[in-house]
Design a protein around this motif. Sequence first.
Motif, PDB file in Angstrom:
ATOM      1  N   GLY A 182     -18.913 -78.033  -5.701  1.00  0.00           N
ATOM      2  CA  GLY A 182     -19.941 -78.669  -4.873  1.00  0.00           C
ATOM      3  C   GLY A 182     -19.405 -79.610  -3.819  1.00  0.00           C
ATOM      4  O   GLY A 182     -20.198 -80.346  -3.206  1.00  0.00           O
ATOM      5  N   SER A 183     -18.086 -79.618  -3.590  1.00  0.00           N
ATOM      6  CA  SER A 183     -17.554 -80.549  -2.607  1.00  0.00           C
ATOM      7  C   SER A 183     -16.383 -79.923  -1.863  1.00  0.00           C
ATOM      8  O   SER A 183     -15.727 -79.005  -2.352  1.00  0.00           O
ATOM      9  CB  SER A 183     -17.102 -81.851  -3.278  1.00  0.00           C
ATOM     10  OG  SER A 183     -16.040 -81.601  -4.182  1.00  0.00           O
ATOM     11  N   SER A 184     -16.137 -80.441  -0.667  1.00  0.00           N
ATOM     12  CA  SER A 184     -15.008 -80.002   0.144  1.00  0.00           C
ATOM     13  C   SER A 184     -14.687 -81.085   1.157  1.00  0.00           C
ATOM     14  O   SER A 184     -15.599 -81.720   1.714  1.00  0.00           O
ATOM     15  CB  SER A 184     -15.346 -78.687   0.867  1.00  0.00           C
ATOM     16  OG  SER A 184     -14.295 -78.334   1.750  1.00  0.00           O
ATOM     17  N   ASP A 185     -13.394 -81.299   1.389  1.00  0.00           N
ATOM     18  CA  ASP A 185     -12.983 -82.273   2.405  1.00  0.00           C
ATOM     19  C   ASP A 185     -12.926 -81.655   3.789  1.00  0.00           C
ATOM     20  O   ASP A 185     -12.965 -82.368   4.798  1.00  0.00           O
ATOM     21  CB  ASP A 185     -11.597 -82.848   2.058  1.00  0.00           C
ATOM     22  CG  ASP A 185     -11.650 -83.724   0.814  1.00  0.00           C
ATOM     23  OD1 ASP A 185     -12.713 -84.324   0.559  1.00  0.00           O
ATOM     24  OD2 ASP A 185     -10.630 -83.784   0.099  1.00  0.00           O
ATOM     25  N   ARG A 186     -12.838 -80.319   3.827  1.00  0.00           N
ATOM     26  CA  ARG A 186     -12.702 -79.676   5.136  1.00  0.00           C
ATOM     27  C   ARG A 186     -13.189 -78.226   5.026  1.00  0.00           C
ATOM     28  O   ARG A 186     -12.470 -77.349   4.563  1.00  0.00           O
ATOM     29  CB  ARG A 186     -11.245 -79.729   5.595  1.00  0.00           C
ATOM     30  CG  ARG A 186     -11.031 -79.347   7.056  1.00  0.00           C
ATOM     31  CD  ARG A 186      -9.595 -79.591   7.473  1.00  0.00           C
ATOM     32  NE  ARG A 186      -9.422 -79.255   8.878  1.00  0.00           N
ATOM     33  CZ  ARG A 186      -9.699 -80.060   9.889  1.00  0.00           C
ATOM     34  NH1 ARG A 186     -10.160 -81.284   9.635  1.00  0.00           N
ATOM     35  NH2 ARG A 186      -9.506 -79.676  11.146  1.00  0.00           N
ATOM     36  N   MET A 187     -14.401 -77.985   5.477  1.00  0.00           N
ATOM     37  CA  MET A 187     -15.005 -76.659   5.412  1.00  0.00           C
ATOM     38  C   MET A 187     -15.361 -76.192   6.822  1.00  0.00           C
ATOM     39  O   MET A 187     -16.241 -76.750   7.473  1.00  0.00           O
ATOM     40  CB  MET A 187     -16.265 -76.682   4.542  1.00  0.00           C
ATOM     41  CG  MET A 187     -17.115 -75.421   4.664  1.00  0.00           C
ATOM     42  SD  MET A 187     -16.361 -73.979   3.897  1.00  0.00           S
ATOM     43  CE  MET A 187     -16.621 -74.365   2.170  1.00  0.00           C
ATOM     44  N   PRO A 188     -14.656 -75.159   7.347  1.00  0.00           N
ATOM     45  CA  PRO A 188     -15.018 -74.622   8.664  1.00  0.00           C
ATOM     46  C   PRO A 188     -16.205 -73.672   8.549  1.00  0.00           C
ATOM     47  O   PRO A 188     -16.326 -72.933   7.570  1.00  0.00           O
ATOM     48  CB  PRO A 188     -13.751 -73.874   9.091  1.00  0.00           C
ATOM     49  CG  PRO A 188     -13.110 -73.473   7.814  1.00  0.00           C
ATOM     50  CD  PRO A 188     -13.451 -74.529   6.791  1.00  0.00           C
ATOM     51  N   LEU A 189     -17.071 -73.700   9.531  1.00  0.00           N
ATOM     52  CA  LEU A 189     -18.204 -72.787   9.541  1.00  0.00           C
ATOM     53  C   LEU A 189     -18.766 -72.671  10.953  1.00  0.00           C
ATOM     54  O   LEU A 189     -18.481 -73.502  11.825  1.00  0.00           O
ATOM     55  CB  LEU A 189     -19.300 -73.237   8.570  1.00  0.00           C
ATOM     56  CG  LEU A 189     -19.876 -74.660   8.713  1.00  0.00           C
ATOM     57  CD1 LEU A 189     -20.949 -74.718   9.785  1.00  0.00           C
ATOM     58  CD2 LEU A 189     -20.476 -75.110   7.385  1.00  0.00           C
TER      59      LEU A 189
END
Length: 474
Positions: A182-189
């Motif tokens: 449920g978490s991310s420090d760096r998610m490209p989209l």
Amino acid sequence: MQVTTTPAPNSSVVLEIELPPERLNQAVNDAVRRLSRRTRVSGFRPGKAPRPMLERTLGPGVVLDEAVEHLVDDAYRQALVEQSILPLTNADVEIVQAEEGKPVIFKATVQVRPDVELGDYRNFNFTPEIDVIDDAKVDQVIDELRDQHATLAAVEDRGAKDGDYAVIAFQGTRDGEPFEGGSSDRMPLIIGQERLIPGFESHLIGLEPGGETEFDITFPDDYPEESLQGMQAHFAVQVKELREKILPPLDDDFAGQLGDFDDLATVRADIQHRLERNALDRARHQFADRIIEYAIANATVELPEVLVDQEVEVMHDEFRTGLARQGITEEAYLKVVEKSEADLHADFRPNAEKRVKTLLVLSKIADEEGIEVPEAAIEAEIAQGRERYAEDRRLMGYFESERGRSFIRSTLRRSRLVEQLVDEWLAAHPDHPALPHVEEPEPIAAEAAVSEAFDASDETTSTEAESTEPATAG
């Protein structure tokens, strides 16, 4: 040897074979020699024990059984050759009479290729349909070329919108506690593509770089991770980076970036030419498909279960190979879709029946039309295979085997048949635009960038093999 053949149900034939008594006498002598060589009999060297001693050691009737087994096998094979029968399965043999001093009589029931009753396959009322290539289709390719050559620039003076390239950090919690994944420090989209939870990205609209937001969202009931299905979660999100796509200007400079083009008009002309040529190629294949469908619809044939079963196995192998290319095991796939191997086979069966009927009908028409494939054509296909599959020794071994050569021959034969039917129709309709073979060379050299965009924008056409060939060799 006397052979009588009688048709039987389910594409079978019954061979009743009668052999004179002297054939059995010779078979008995041969059986004695074979058995004496591999049987230890006290007081006799290997190969020298007489029949009575062999039967005392091995049991009464062993010699006769051995003789009848070999005699029947040899006679059955000889009968197949004499009667020009190509069996699909091993024979079901019934011994009618096998007594010394009397003729040997037996019946062999075997499945064979069914008789195909052809209907009309020439007098169809449809014609090739060629797509019209207009400015809109050329524009579509131009747009894709511009998209391929676009650059990304940082967004500084506005909030996020659909189509922007963002990098976000997020923290998801449930009842105040973080949950796995449920978490991310760096998610490209790309905003708007709904890569995450449906509705998640809409909360990013309007946020500028560095902007933050919090919201509640409910995972859908069909979410891939079962533990999260239907679950409500709270997310805190920050937009760390935001960029937008900048398309190149549509001018002659852009044309020069694509290759050896003087101006945009030259690019458009090249695209127009390629689209039109592809439209002709697609029309030819679709026309060929319709001819095949017409011929199959008008033909009558009883499909042997053994051929359908074999085709189901071929399709299963193709399916496994496709999964393997994606890094998926069949076991994992079946677990996800909640199916068994039997369920897969049931799914494959309707198409397997269609593929088998296509094979049988096209083979019959090829017989009627006298289509032959010279050995030189087979050798050329094998040579191409050596170049294409040089590292696959197993596949090349198959191609070079008699079975592989037979498959290549039948594939080329049916392909040539379909091409001939198309060409004959075109010859009878000289006013119709020519539909060139796919093998014919492209008259204008392709620039890589234009070719890529063209391939991406145009519909994929079926290859000749896909149009005409079921997977079963015949």
